[in-house]
Structures are given as structure tokens and as C-alpha cells.
Motif scaffolding. Structure first.
Motif, mmCIF file in Angstrom:
data_model
loop_
_atom_site.group_PDB
_atom_site.id
_atom_site.type_symbol
_atom_site.label_atom_id
_atom_site.label_comp_id
_atom_site.label_asym_id
_atom_site.label_seq_id
_atom_site.Cartn_x
_atom_site.Cartn_y
_atom_site.Cartn_z
ATOM 1 N N VAL A 1 39.375 5.852 16.705
ATOM 2 C CA VAL A 1 38.929 7.226 16.942
ATOM 3 C C VAL A 1 39.213 8.013 15.668
ATOM 4 C CG1 VAL A 1 39.237 9.324 18.333
ATOM 5 C CG2 VAL A 1 39.473 7.066 19.403
ATOM 6 N N PHE A 2 38.168 8.614 15.091
ATOM 7 C CA PHE A 2 38.352 9.414 13.885
ATOM 8 C C PHE A 2 38.709 10.848 14.246
ATOM 9 C CE2 PHE A 2 35.475 6.046 12.346
ATOM 10 C CZ PHE A 2 36.233 5.591 11.282
ATOM 11 N N ALA A 3 39.498 11.483 13.362
ATOM 12 C CA ALA A 3 39.901 12.872 13.583
ATOM 13 C C ALA A 3 39.918 13.603 12.243
ATOM 14 C CB ALA A 3 41.285 12.934 14.220
ATOM 15 N N CYS A 4 39.720 14.918 12.307
ATOM 16 C CA CYS A 4 39.802 15.753 11.103
ATOM 17 C C CYS A 4 40.304 17.137 11.522
ATOM 18 C CB CYS A 4 38.451 15.816 10.384
ATOM 19 S SG CYS A 4 37.141 16.576 11.368
ATOM 20 N N ARG A 5 39.903 18.175 10.804
ATOM 21 C CA ARG A 5 40.379 19.517 11.127
ATOM 22 C C ARG A 5 39.663 20.087 12.350
ATOM 23 N NH1 ARG A 5 38.643 24.661 9.915
ATOM 24 N NH2 ARG A 5 40.261 26.255 10.034
ATOM 25 N N SER A 6 38.312 20.014 12.336
ATOM 26 C CA SER A 6 37.566 20.664 13.414
ATOM 27 C C SER A 6 36.565 19.750 14.120
ATOM 28 C CB SER A 6 36.809 21.877 12.856
ATOM 29 O OG SER A 6 35.850 21.446 11.899
ATOM 30 N N GLY A 7 36.329 18.569 13.587
ATOM 31 C CA GLY A 7 35.417 17.640 14.250
ATOM 32 C C GLY A 7 34.150 17.326 13.473
ATOM 33 N N LYS A 8 33.980 17.879 12.273
ATOM 34 C CA LYS A 8 32.775 17.595 11.487
ATOM 35 C C LYS A 8 32.940 16.348 10.616
ATOM 36 C CE LYS A 8 30.961 22.326 11.247
ATOM 37 N NZ LYS A 8 31.844 22.920 12.210
ATOM 38 N N ARG A 9 34.022 16.277 9.865
ATOM 39 C CA ARG A 9 34.235 15.115 8.989
ATOM 40 C C ARG A 9 34.456 13.839 9.784
ATOM 41 N NH1 ARG A 9 38.823 17.496 5.231
ATOM 42 N NH2 ARG A 9 39.028 18.812 7.066
ATOM 43 N N SER A 10 35.038 13.969 10.969
ATOM 44 C CA SER A 10 35.257 12.770 11.787
ATOM 45 C C SER A 10 33.929 12.172 12.251
ATOM 46 C CB SER A 10 36.171 13.078 12.978
ATOM 47 O OG SER A 10 35.686 14.168 13.722
ATOM 48 N N VAL A 11 32.933 13.021 12.496
ATOM 49 C CA VAL A 11 31.595 12.514 12.835
ATOM 50 C C VAL A 11 31.012 11.785 11.629
ATOM 51 C CG1 VAL A 11 29.213 13.180 13.373
ATOM 52 C CG2 VAL A 11 31.101 14.199 14.646
ATOM 53 N N SER A 12 31.157 12.368 10.438
ATOM 54 C CA SER A 12 30.662 11.721 9.215
ATOM 55 C C SER A 12 31.316 10.363 9.010
ATOM 56 C CB SER A 12 30.938 12.603 7.992
ATOM 57 O OG SER A 12 30.246 13.814 8.092
ATOM 58 N N ALA A 13 32.619 10.287 9.259
ATOM 59 C CA ALA A 13 33.346 9.027 9.103
ATOM 60 C C ALA A 13 32.827 7.984 10.085
ATOM 61 C CB ALA A 13 34.844 9.253 9.307
ATOM 62 N N SER A 14 32.588 8.395 11.320
ATOM 63 C CA SER A 14 32.083 7.467 12.327
ATOM 64 C C SER A 14 30.700 6.960 11.946
ATOM 65 C CB SER A 14 32.041 8.145 13.700
ATOM 66 O OG SER A 14 31.507 7.274 14.667
ATOM 67 N N LEU A 15 29.846 7.846 11.474
ATOM 68 C CA LEU A 15 28.498 7.441 11.070
ATOM 69 C C LEU A 15 28.565 6.475 9.884
ATOM 70 C CD1 LEU A 15 26.637 10.843 11.442
ATOM 71 C CD2 LEU A 15 26.457 8.852 12.944
ATOM 72 N N ALA A 16 29.450 6.748 8.922
ATOM 73 C CA ALA A 16 29.597 5.860 7.765
ATOM 74 C C ALA A 16 30.095 4.488 8.201
ATOM 75 C CB ALA A 16 30.558 6.485 6.751
ATOM 76 N N ALA A 17 31.041 4.469 9.130
ATOM 77 C CA ALA A 17 31.571 3.198 9.627
ATOM 78 C C ALA A 17 30.477 2.407 10.348
ATOM 79 C CB ALA A 17 32.760 3.447 10.550
ATOM 80 N N GLN A 18 29.700 3.102 11.169
ATOM 81 C CA GLN A 18 28.619 2.425 11.888
ATOM 82 C C GLN A 18 27.562 1.902 10.913
ATOM 83 O OE1 GLN A 18 27.239 4.343 15.640
ATOM 84 N NE2 GLN A 18 28.873 5.814 15.214
ATOM 85 N N ALA B 1 28.095 0.814 8.081
ATOM 86 C CA ALA B 1 28.681 -0.369 7.444
ATOM 87 C C ALA B 1 28.824 -1.527 8.434
ATOM 88 C CB ALA B 1 30.036 -0.015 6.844
ATOM 89 N N GLY B 2 28.371 -1.315 9.662
ATOM 90 C CA GLY B 2 28.383 -2.395 10.641
ATOM 91 C C GLY B 2 29.607 -2.445 11.531
ATOM 92 N N LEU B 3 30.444 -1.415 11.487
ATOM 93 C CA LEU B 3 31.645 -1.389 12.323
ATOM 94 C C LEU B 3 31.360 -0.619 13.612
ATOM 95 C CD1 LEU B 3 34.178 -0.647 9.464
ATOM 96 C CD2 LEU B 3 33.954 -2.790 10.734
ATOM 97 N N PRO B 4 31.986 -1.005 14.718
ATOM 98 C CA PRO B 4 31.694 -0.381 16.013
ATOM 99 C C PRO B 4 32.537 0.871 16.287
ATOM 100 C CG PRO B 4 33.186 -2.196 16.347
ATOM 101 C CD PRO B 4 32.889 -2.155 14.858
ATOM 102 N N TYR B 5 32.810 1.651 15.270
ATOM 103 C CA TYR B 5 33.695 2.809 15.420
ATOM 104 C C TYR B 5 32.851 4.040 15.747
ATOM 105 C CZ TYR B 5 36.960 -0.280 12.884
ATOM 106 O OH TYR B 5 37.745 -1.332 12.479
ATOM 107 N N ASP B 6 32.636 4.274 17.036
ATOM 108 C CA ASP B 6 31.694 5.316 17.458
ATOM 109 C C ASP B 6 32.354 6.463 18.218
ATOM 110 O OD1 ASP B 6 32.349 4.017 19.812
ATOM 111 O OD2 ASP B 6 30.269 3.678 20.435
#
Length: 111
Positions: free
Chosen positions: A66-83, A85-90
């Protein structure tokens, strides 16, 4: 052609806190070192988004990342980048550390 419609699931602070306690979630904080130094999640791994390196995320050993950041925007970006790259981090912490604190959950001094 493959359809690359990635989905990021919003989790509430309460869900994430319970999931960490239950051993279901690995919280990955993607905020920057200066932000972590000011205030941090009690049980998170830090992988700053500015130098985002998916190999820096430890093996979740069966847990869901589960990704986390200050308000929830960067954590979405991180999840999209991980996905991408083929990782199931959604999953991400909706509202970030601001939402976490608003829910009355504990933080620690990063220093």
C-alpha cells in the motif's frame, strides 16, 4: 494490443492501520526525506517518489503493498508506476498522512 487501464484502489486510514496490524499490508511511504524527518508513519518503508526505485521496495512476503504520501496524489502515481512495471501494487492510502492523522492514528517523529 494490451489494454493498460490500471486501477488504483483507495483504502481508508482505518483499513490500512488494521491491515498493518493484521500483517496483511506493507506500507510504502513515497514522500521525500525532509517530509519523513518532520513526521512519519510508525510502520512504513520509505521509497521516495523523486528517486522512485521499485527494487528498493522490500519483498512484501505475501503482504499487499500500500503506497502512502502526504495527501494521496503521489501514492497514486507510485501505484501506477509499479503497475506499469508489471507489479500488482494497486492500493494506496486515500488522504495520505493528513487523512491518517485526521483519523486519529499515530505518527512518529522521523528525526
Amino acid at each position: 494490443m494490451a489494454n493498460l487501464n490500471f486501477v488504483v484502489h483507495d483504502l481508508t486510514p482505518e483499513d490500512v492501520s488494521k491491515g498493518i496490524t493484521d500483517g496483511r499490508y506493507l506500507l510504502v511511504d513515497v514522500r521525500e526525506p525532509n517530509e519523513i524527518a518532520a513526521e512519519a508513519f510508525p510502520d512504513a518503508v520509505v521509497v521516495a517518489l523523486s528517486t522512485f526505485d521499485l527494487s528498493a521496495i522490500p519483498d512484501p512476503q505475501g503482504k499487499q503493498v500500500v503506497f502512502a504520501c502526504r495527501s494521496g496524489k503521489r501514492s497514486v502515481s507510485a501505484s501506477l508506476a509499479a503497475q506499469a512495471a508489471g507489479l500488482p501494487y494497486d492500493k494506496h492510502l486515500d488522504g495520505g498522512i493528513l487523512g491518517w492523522k485526521a483519523a486519529g492514528l499515530p505518527t512518529r517523529s522521523g528525526g
